[in-house]
Design a protein around this motif. Structure first.
Motif, PDB file in Angstrom:
ATOM      1  N   LEU A  25      41.837  37.252  31.727  1.00 19.22           N
ATOM      2  CA  LEU A  25      43.052  36.509  31.349  1.00 19.22           C
ATOM      3  C   LEU A  25      44.050  37.389  30.606  1.00 19.22           C
ATOM      4  O   LEU A  25      45.256  37.374  30.895  1.00 19.22           O
ATOM      5  N   LEU A  45      48.225  37.088  38.821  1.00 22.17           N
ATOM      6  CA  LEU A  45      47.173  36.350  39.514  1.00 22.17           C
ATOM      7  C   LEU A  45      47.089  34.933  38.946  1.00 22.17           C
ATOM      8  O   LEU A  45      47.531  34.670  37.829  1.00 22.17           O
ATOM      9  N   SER A  46      46.514  34.033  39.734  1.00 25.75           N
ATOM     10  CA  SER A  46      46.365  32.649  39.287  1.00 25.75           C
ATOM     11  C   SER A  46      45.100  32.509  38.442  1.00 25.75           C
ATOM     12  O   SER A  46      44.248  33.399  38.406  1.00 25.75           O
ATOM     13  N   GLU A  47      44.987  31.366  37.766  1.00 28.87           N
ATOM     14  CA  GLU A  47      43.797  31.093  36.959  1.00 28.87           C
ATOM     15  C   GLU A  47      42.525  31.180  37.810  1.00 28.87           C
ATOM     16  O   GLU A  47      41.558  31.835  37.425  1.00 28.87           O
ATOM     17  N   ASN A  48      42.528  30.530  38.984  1.00 27.15           N
ATOM     18  CA  ASN A  48      41.333  30.575  39.838  1.00 27.15           C
ATOM     19  C   ASN A  48      40.980  32.001  40.243  1.00 27.15           C
ATOM     20  O   ASN A  48      39.801  32.369  40.296  1.00 27.15           O
ATOM     21  N   GLU A  49      41.982  32.813  40.547  1.00 22.84           N
ATOM     22  CA  GLU A  49      41.719  34.196  40.939  1.00 22.84           C
ATOM     23  C   GLU A  49      41.072  34.971  39.795  1.00 22.84           C
ATOM     24  O   GLU A  49      40.128  35.742  39.999  1.00 22.84           O
ATOM     25  N   HIS A  78      36.303  25.875  32.316  1.00 22.20           N
ATOM     26  CA  HIS A  78      36.514  24.423  32.363  1.00 22.20           C
ATOM     27  C   HIS A  78      36.594  23.805  30.972  1.00 22.20           C
ATOM     28  O   HIS A  78      37.457  22.969  30.705  1.00 22.20           O
ATOM     29  N   GLN A  88      36.593  28.804  44.200  1.00 25.17           N
ATOM     30  CA  GLN A  88      36.878  28.492  45.604  1.00 25.17           C
ATOM     31  C   GLN A  88      35.722  27.718  46.227  1.00 25.17           C
ATOM     32  O   GLN A  88      35.885  27.077  47.268  1.00 25.17           O
TER      33      GLN A  88
END
Lengths: 275, 275
Positions: A102, A112-116, A140, A153
């Motif tokens: 992060l 980049l995104s959070e999921n990435e 989470h 994913q």
């Protein structure tokens, strides 16, 4: 490029789990459930000539953190401070990997995104063998139930909608690698049983109950852990063992009531956050 | 049964969206992105002889809240206090529905999981026509990107890994029902374009840029909103319109710099939480 960025990642105690290997580390992981904690790890990233990882003032090697830096093509000083011991079942290595992802993304503007970022940290942790489910749980927050293994994913999460004061005592380390190279058939059967119990009744009491059965059936209890859990039960408290460490966590004042001098925190309402 | 329970649900301003109807309200919803806000709604549930919904001291009808109570088989007084205006694009009705679900589950010990409660609140909101994506965004927190529509069993979320100070001014209400009964073809095309832009570059700046283009292309801008966004741009700020309300939100000090006297909050790091 910014001068530095800081992320906070909650600690995570796993109550029970089953291991799900896969050739792709972003698909591998674990099912299970646990508590994220307001005690956690703060990670500050600063661009540097040479990468270095410092935990509470001491330079150390943390393989998943190195992997995250390499994946994000960043050379940086990683300065972490932790309220939790390393190797005792609190997800400290996962927290360091996720916090690094992060904060590095922010400092080096990787967009980049959070999921990435969670996928990168989860994959690095699985590859290093230091954890299977901490990173996705720590992203989470709350009291996550990991219904399906893997990174964002592939996995599927739910949660127990509650919060609680949490106490813990740690007697020492357990090697995740040692446990996972042992008889995991018994562990996996116990983990599945525990998960179906918590899915049927997603409450804190059922999570602690399922966790105690899991620790017993998976054959992971040590003498000191058994003693502490028994003593908390004797004063009508709820405690279980943190997977994987020689650590006992309890709801409310369970350990204090049983005469221990525990560390005190609470479940963390949010996942990992940039400061 | 407890005497009462309280939940806090962050506000949510949608920057852009596309509508995705479905006969099943738990599968219907929207794609899009927005910001959850530290300004939000606190909902306290207390068992009562007869259900009643009170917002900031005034008894009102809020269809999704009534539906949530009925679904959870609960008769209760719902006491909500909101830092945000109703009907102006802040997701107040979604927040009331979600807060009611979380707090009712606790008071009446319904033992449902987080996903089940979010599904109930989302379905109730969609059925009432008061919102399409606020509830799932408010359950997630942060700066959610809604990649796939629907409740937690069907949707897919990502997020922009950032946080920001947020300012907003509200000039009045817009009817969600009126907008959605108009030309949604243009709106949906603009929403898809905006989403692909933010997926490609998941940053706050690209979210604001995509939101401004969406508001223009979907034909939703009013005169006062256009004026405020233009004035914020003139002082090098970033602002856009909250969907659906006559409301402008800006990052940092955008609206103050442009001479407005905005409300000030920040992105909310966590999703909805029990107090």
């Amino acid at each position: 490029m910014l001068e530095e960025a800081t992320a906070f990642v909650p600690g995570h105690v796993t109550g029970f789990f089953s291991a799900h290997p896969d050739d792709d580390p972003t698909k591998a992981g674990s099912r299970g459930a646990g508590l994220t904690l307001t005690d956690g790890v703060e990670v500050t990233i600063e661009p540097a000539e040479k990468s270095a990882i410092v935990l509470d003032g001491t330079e150390i090697e943390v393989e998943p953190v190195t992997t995250v830096l390499e994946t994000l093509d960043a050379t940086a000083r990683v300065e972490a401070t932790s309220e939790l011991p390393l190797g005792a079942g609190f997800g400290v290595s996962g927290a360091m990997a996720l916090g690094t992802a992060l904060a590095t993304n922010r400092v080096f503007e990787r967009k980049l995104s959070e999921n990435e970022l969670v996928t990168i940290a989860h994959g690095a942790e699985v590859q290093a063998g230091t954890g299977l489910g901490d990173v996705v749980a720590q992203a989470h927050g709350g009291i996550p139930i990991r219904l399906e293994p893997g990174g964002p994913q592939d996995n599927k999460l739910d949660a127990v909608p509650a919060r609680a004061r949490v106490e813990y005592v740690s007697f020492g380390e357990l090697s995740t690698a040692d446990v996972l190279s042992g008889d995991t058939e018994q562990l996996t059967a116990a983990g599945k049983e525990a998960l179906s119990r918590v899915v049927e009744e997603p409450t804190l009491l059922s999570l602690l109950y399922a966790s105690r059965l899991f620790a017993r059936d998976a054959g992971l209890l040590t003498e000191r852990v058994t003693e502490a859990i028994t003593e908390v039960s004797a004063v009508d408290g709820q405690a279980s063992m943190a997977m994987l460490g020689e650590t006992v966590f309890a709801l409310g004042t369970g350990l204090s009531d049983a005469g221990y001098e525990p560390s005190v925190c609470a479940t963390h309402p949010a996942g990992a956050v940039l400061r």
